[in-house]
Design a protein around this motif. Structure first.
Motif, short mmCIF file in Angstrom:
data_model
loop_
_atom_site.label_atom_id
_atom_site.label_comp_id
_atom_site.label_asym_id
_atom_site.label_seq_id
_atom_site.Cartn_x
_atom_site.Cartn_y
_atom_site.Cartn_z
N ALA A 100 1.14 5.94 8.36
CA ALA A 100 0.07 5.28 7.61
C ALA A 100 -0.10 3.83 8.07
O ALA A 100 -1.22 3.31 8.15
CB ALA A 100 0.35 5.34 6.12
N ALA A 101 1.01 3.15 8.38
CA ALA A 101 0.94 1.77 8.86
C ALA A 101 0.19 1.70 10.18
O ALA A 101 -0.58 0.77 10.42
CB ALA A 101 2.34 1.18 9.01
N GLN A 102 0.39 2.68 11.04
CA GLN A 102 -0.32 2.70 12.32
C GLN A 102 -1.82 2.89 12.09
O GLN A 102 -2.64 2.26 12.78
CB GLN A 102 0.24 3.81 13.22
N ALA A 103 -2.18 3.73 11.12
CA ALA A 103 -3.60 3.90 10.79
C ALA A 103 -4.20 2.60 10.26
O ALA A 103 -5.33 2.24 10.60
CB ALA A 103 -3.78 5.02 9.77
N LEU A 104 -3.43 1.89 9.45
CA LEU A 104 -3.90 0.59 8.93
C LEU A 104 -4.05 -0.44 10.05
O LEU A 104 -5.00 -1.21 10.08
CB LEU A 104 -2.93 0.05 7.87
N ARG A 105 -3.10 -0.45 10.98
CA ARG A 105 -3.17 -1.40 12.10
C ARG A 105 -4.42 -1.15 12.96
O ARG A 105 -5.08 -2.10 13.39
CB ARG A 105 -1.94 -1.29 12.98
N SER A 106 -4.72 0.12 13.20
CA SER A 106 -5.89 0.40 14.03
C SER A 106 -7.19 0.14 13.27
O SER A 106 -8.20 -0.23 13.87
CB SER A 106 -5.85 1.83 14.56
N ALA A 107 -7.17 0.29 11.94
CA ALA A 107 -8.37 0.03 11.15
C ALA A 107 -8.61 -1.46 10.95
O ALA A 107 -9.75 -1.91 10.85
CB ALA A 107 -8.27 0.71 9.80
N PHE A 108 -7.53 -2.24 10.87
CA PHE A 108 -7.64 -3.68 10.62
C PHE A 108 -6.85 -4.46 11.68
O PHE A 108 -5.79 -5.00 11.40
CB PHE A 108 -7.10 -4.03 9.23
N PRO A 109 -7.36 -4.55 12.89
CA PRO A 109 -6.62 -5.26 13.94
C PRO A 109 -6.48 -6.75 13.65
O PRO A 109 -5.56 -7.39 14.14
CB PRO A 109 -7.43 -5.01 15.20
N ALA A 110 -7.34 -7.32 12.82
CA ALA A 110 -7.27 -8.76 12.54
C ALA A 110 -5.98 -9.15 11.82
O ALA A 110 -5.45 -10.22 12.03
CB ALA A 110 -8.47 -9.19 11.71
N PHE A 111 -5.48 -8.27 10.95
CA PHE A 111 -4.23 -8.60 10.30
C PHE A 111 -3.15 -7.57 10.56
O PHE A 111 -2.29 -7.31 9.74
CB PHE A 111 -4.40 -8.90 8.80
N SER A 112 -3.16 -7.01 11.76
CA SER A 112 -2.15 -6.02 12.12
C SER A 112 -0.76 -6.63 12.28
O SER A 112 0.24 -5.94 12.12
CB SER A 112 -2.55 -5.27 13.39
N ARG A 113 -0.69 -7.93 12.58
CA ARG A 113 0.63 -8.58 12.73
C ARG A 113 1.37 -8.65 11.39
O ARG A 113 2.58 -8.71 11.36
CB ARG A 113 0.47 -9.98 13.30
N VAL A 125 0.84 -1.19 0.00
CA VAL A 125 0.00 0.00 0.00
C VAL A 125 0.87 1.24 0.00
O VAL A 125 1.82 1.33 0.77
CB VAL A 125 -0.92 0.01 1.25
N GLY A 126 0.52 2.20 -0.85
CA GLY A 126 1.10 3.53 -0.81
C GLY A 126 2.43 3.69 -1.50
O GLY A 126 3.09 2.73 -1.89
N ASP A 127 2.79 4.94 -1.66
CA ASP A 127 4.09 5.38 -2.19
C ASP A 127 4.59 6.46 -1.25
O ASP A 127 4.18 7.62 -1.37
CB ASP A 127 3.93 5.93 -3.61
N PHE A 128 5.44 6.10 -0.32
CA PHE A 128 5.90 7.03 0.70
C PHE A 128 7.38 7.34 0.50
O PHE A 128 8.19 6.44 0.33
CB PHE A 128 5.68 6.45 2.10
N ARG A 129 7.71 8.61 0.54
CA ARG A 129 9.11 9.01 0.37
C ARG A 129 9.93 8.81 1.63
O ARG A 129 11.12 8.55 1.56
CB ARG A 129 9.19 10.47 -0.08
N THR A 130 9.28 8.95 2.79
CA THR A 130 10.03 8.82 4.05
C THR A 130 9.47 7.68 4.88
O THR A 130 8.28 7.32 4.77
CB THR A 130 9.95 10.12 4.88
N ASN A 131 10.32 7.14 5.70
CA ASN A 131 9.92 6.05 6.60
C ASN A 131 8.90 6.56 7.61
O ASN A 131 7.97 5.82 7.98
CB ASN A 131 11.16 5.49 7.30
N ASP A 170 6.53 8.84 7.21
CA ASP A 170 5.20 8.88 6.58
C ASP A 170 4.61 7.48 6.49
O ASP A 170 3.42 7.26 6.74
CB ASP A 170 5.28 9.50 5.19
N ALA A 171 5.44 6.53 6.10
CA ALA A 171 4.97 5.15 5.97
C ALA A 171 4.57 4.57 7.32
O ALA A 171 3.56 3.87 7.43
CB ALA A 171 6.05 4.29 5.32
N GLU A 172 5.34 4.84 8.36
CA GLU A 172 5.00 4.34 9.70
C GLU A 172 3.69 4.93 10.20
O GLU A 172 2.90 4.23 10.84
CB GLU A 172 6.13 4.63 10.69
#
Length: 156
Positions: free
Chosen positions: A130-143, A118-124, A126-128
């Protein structure tokens, strides 16, 4: 075993005759109630429910990108199960794309693995975020969610 089958078959007619009597005792069904009503019925859906009920595959617009540059993406799925990985990758890609339309999703096959990124991030950083937002939105596959280095598309 024969006794069990004959026992079940003996009670089926009794159950079938009892069902209509029980249904007559109940209030009329909702469809009949709506048809008989003289007023207008308004059904209000919660915000966003209509979008979730009517899912269409997101249309990916062509990206006017440079040849790519080093950057970061968020990997949300990786599996090499021959029977299920392709469908799982498609399902997770659709799930993420529906919830986060602002990020482009990439379903990648690199033998023997199917991956969804997912995504095109220039910096780590920014990616982290967005990854945290994904983890909180989808706890079932956050691992499975992790930031990985990748060649990204840079849009002007």
């Amino acid at each position: 075993m024969k006794h069990l089958i004959s026992f079940i078959l003996a009670f089926i007619p009794a159950l079938l005759t009892a069902l209509p009597a029980a249904a007559d005792d109940q209030a009329p069904d909702i469809v009949a109630h709506i048809i008989e009503a003289d007023t207008t019925t308004v059904i209000q859906l919660p915000d966003g429910l209509d979008d979730r009920l009517r899912y269409t595959e997101p249309v990916k617009e062509p990206v006017k990108a440079h040849n790519g540059m080093a950057g970061y993406r968020i990997q949300v799925f990786s599996d090499n199960n021959v029977r299920t990985a392709k469908n799982e990758a498609r399902k997770k890609e659709m799930t993420v794309a529906t919830r986060f339309p602002q990020y482009r999703t990439y379903r990648i096959y690199s033998a023997p693995y199917w991956r969804v990124r997912v995504g095109d991030f220039r910096t780590n950083a920014d990616a982290e975020a967005a990854a945290q937002a994904l983890r909180s939105a989808f706890p079932a596959f956050s691992r499975e969610i992790r930031v990985v280095k990748d060649r990204i598309n840079v849009v002007d």
